[in-house]
Design an enzyme around this catalytic site. Sequence first.
Site, PDB file in Angstrom:
ATOM      1  N   CYS A  95      -1.537   6.296  28.778  1.00  0.00           N
ATOM      2  CA  CYS A  95      -1.668   4.935  28.266  1.00  0.00           C
ATOM      3  C   CYS A  95      -2.196   4.987  26.840  1.00  0.00           C
ATOM      4  O   CYS A  95      -3.104   5.752  26.538  1.00  0.00           O
ATOM      5  CB  CYS A  95      -2.619   4.126  29.149  1.00  0.00           C
ATOM      6  N   HIS A 138       4.274   0.327  34.621  1.00  0.00           N
ATOM      7  CA  HIS A 138       3.047   0.530  33.853  1.00  0.00           C
ATOM      8  C   HIS A 138       2.807  -0.660  32.915  1.00  0.00           C
ATOM      9  O   HIS A 138       1.714  -1.227  32.882  1.00  0.00           O
ATOM     10  CB  HIS A 138       3.132   1.838  33.056  1.00  0.00           C
ATOM     11  N   GLU A 139       3.836  -1.024  32.140  1.00  0.00           N
ATOM     12  CA  GLU A 139       3.682  -2.119  31.179  1.00  0.00           C
ATOM     13  C   GLU A 139       3.505  -3.464  31.890  1.00  0.00           C
ATOM     14  O   GLU A 139       2.713  -4.301  31.463  1.00  0.00           O
ATOM     15  CB  GLU A 139       4.872  -2.162  30.216  1.00  0.00           C
ATOM     16  N   HIS A 142       0.003  -4.090  32.865  1.00  0.00           N
ATOM     17  CA  HIS A 142      -0.845  -4.566  31.761  1.00  0.00           C
ATOM     18  C   HIS A 142      -0.855  -6.086  31.687  1.00  0.00           C
ATOM     19  O   HIS A 142      -1.877  -6.694  31.364  1.00  0.00           O
ATOM     20  CB  HIS A 142      -0.365  -4.005  30.418  1.00  0.00           C
TER      21      HIS A 142
END
EC number: 3.5.1.88
Length: 169
Positions: A95, A138-139, A142
């Site tokens: 990250c 993953h994004e 966020h």
Amino acid sequence: MKHLTDLLLLGDPRLYETCDPVQETELPLVSGWVADLHNVMEEIRVTYQFGRGIAAPQLGIMKQLIYLNVDRPQVIINPEIVTASNDMAELWDDCMSFPNLLVRVRRHRSLTLTYHDEHWQPHTWNVTDWGLSELIQHEYDHLNGVLCTMRAIDDQSFRWRPTPKTNVV
């Protein structure tokens, strides 16, 4: 223009917040946000030799916006994972908000994503490529205030990134 020094780092409380959807009336702002995301990702690539995607909240832009640049630049606005495979895989995730730390996580091997592009056109994307699937997850996390540190498989799923080798003459 935002720079690497503007990137929110692990521990910043904004990284744990849920982002608001981008409104169609905010579309004129998107190109500036994308330019900032692109610039910071390029600086990460130069500094740390990684970076395929970045989410707006990593720059304190608390909107549902993801910028990918794998084979080409891609803007993803207000994404929603509508399906995810039961088939899971493990990886050492990294990250930009903690660039020297790797975290072992499990992610879905494939997914279907709906989103709008930078022209407010709707899309449905069936992502079967494992590398893209894990990146999108993953994004997407966020945007919901979830970091890969929170998805660690166990308490031994952390390690430091090896220092890149340099050629010394």
